[in-house]
Design an enzyme around this catalytic site. Structure first.
Site, short mmCIF file in Angstrom:
data_model
loop_
_atom_site.label_atom_id
_atom_site.label_comp_id
_atom_site.label_asym_id
_atom_site.label_seq_id
_atom_site.Cartn_x
_atom_site.Cartn_y
_atom_site.Cartn_z
N ASP A 103 0.79 -1.23 0.00
CA ASP A 103 0.00 0.00 0.00
C ASP A 103 0.83 1.29 0.00
OD1 ASP A 103 0.99 -0.34 2.53
OD2 ASP A 103 -0.86 0.25 3.57
N GLU A 104 2.11 1.20 -0.33
CA GLU A 104 2.90 2.43 -0.40
C GLU A 104 4.05 2.28 -1.39
OE1 GLU A 104 5.46 3.60 2.90
OE2 GLU A 104 5.00 1.70 3.89
#
Length: 360
Positions: A103-104
């Site tokens: 998620d990053e």
């Protein structure tokens, strides 16, 4: 040329996906990680964070702090599906994308003839349109400051940190915000009266190196706005592993061997999908009193077959004195390589345990 680095972090990713998929959960304290008291929190919504809930907190503790929270099991296949959609957007903007987790990611947009703020707003708009989720974004001239910016005003934040802001903007921050300082280092520094970056700035580089070892000079440079790390568009995993918290504490070796077998199959599948091989196999156990132990073995050649991983894992388990019940067991493979040539295997693949369990 000054670099233009963007760090994008999806806000409360797992919990946000659950709230998106089930609108009835919006605005409620959602805690993802499982319903069993023996699990741990993977992530939680911002509504749950108001109760002091955070990642890696034991579920039983989270239930005490947030008794009306909505506890959900993880759905990794669903999160991966949403993540792939977001990363497809990143790669449509630039080839220089460095995934940090599901998620990053960092994006280097130096060579794009576009204002970084406009790129950030475009990412926000498109992620919201395609997935219904929000992201927080940091923009700066290096990775440390871009990452710091994305965490500045979550959720749905945007922070630009320019060179003329350094070091004043960093001075009030707690030292835990400095990349390279973990909990142990922060505790050591706290004991000598170092709590914020302004305190760190007063320490000579030689002292930081003596105090923190090889990372001391990196910390010294970063708090002065210097970080030479580049955004890499390929990232080899450091390790691949699986673990589980048991429903009941046990030291039943037969049952634990069965879990090792299942882990080995899953890890082998992941390694082969990524065309990776590993040389170091590690068993992790957590005792009923939460005390953790690991035992590793590094072999002479790279492997990725489940039979080989299983055999080494079981051998390591047999070397561990299980005189106390355990609550968690894990298996991982590290020391990874993209090696595409295998030497003749020295393993005897007639290992009884792995062979017999192949039928499971």
């Amino acid at each position: 040329m000054d670099r233009k680095i963007i760090h994008v972090d999806v806000d409360a990713f797992f919990a946000s996906v659950e709230q998106r998929d089930n609108p009835k959960l919006k605005g409620k304290p959602v805690i993802v990680g499982g319903t069993s008291d023996r699990g741990v929190v993977a992530t939680c919504s911002y509504e749950a964070r108001r109760y002091g809930i955070h990642s890696a907190m034991p579920i039983f503790k989270a239930k005490k702090q947030c008794p009306y929270g909505i506890f959900l099991p993880t759905r990794h296949s669903r999160y991966k599906e949403v993540s792939e959609e977001i990363f497809k957007l990143f790669y449509s903007i630039t080839d220089l994308v460095e995934p940090i987790s599901i998620d990053e990611a960092y994006l280097d947009i130096t060579k794009l003839n576009r204002n970084p703020r406009n790129v950030a707003y475009y990412i926000k708009e498109q992620v919201k349109k395609k997935t219904g989720l929000t992201v927080s974004i940091g923009i700066s001239y290096n990775k440390f400051l871009a990452k710091l910016g994305s965490d500045w005003n979550k959720p749905n934040g945007l922070k630009v940190i320019t060179e003329d802001m350094i070091p004043e903007i960093l001075k009030p921050l707690p030292i835990k915000k400095v990349h390279g300082l973990g909990n142990t280092s922060c505790e050591k520094l706290n004991k000598i009266g170092i709590f914020i970056v302004e305190d760190l700035l007063k320490m000579p580089s030689e002292y930081l190196v003596n105090f923190l070892g090889k990372y001391g000079i990196e910390v010294y440079d970063r708090i002065r706005g210097n970080d030479t790390r580049v955004v890499k568009n390929t990232r080899v995993s450091k390790s691949i592993g699986r673990e589980t918290t048991l429903e009941e504490d046990t030291h039943d070796k037969t049952y634990l061997e069965e879990l090792i077998f299942k882990f080995a199959k899953d890890i082998s599948t992941s390694l082969k999908r990524k065309h990776l091989y590993g040389k170091t196999i590690t068993i992790k156990i957590k005792l009923s009193n939460f005390e953790s132990h690991t035992k590793s073995k590094t072999i002479n050649e790279y492997i990725n077959s489940f039979e080989e991983i299983c055999m080494v894992g079981v051998n390591i388990l047999n070397e561990i004195d299980l005189d106390r019940d355990i609550r968690l067991i894990g298996l991982s493979v590290s020391n990874l390589s993209k090696a595409d040539v295998r030497q003749l295997n020295f393993f005897d693949l007639e290992n009884d345990f792995c062979k017999n369990n192949e039928k499971l």
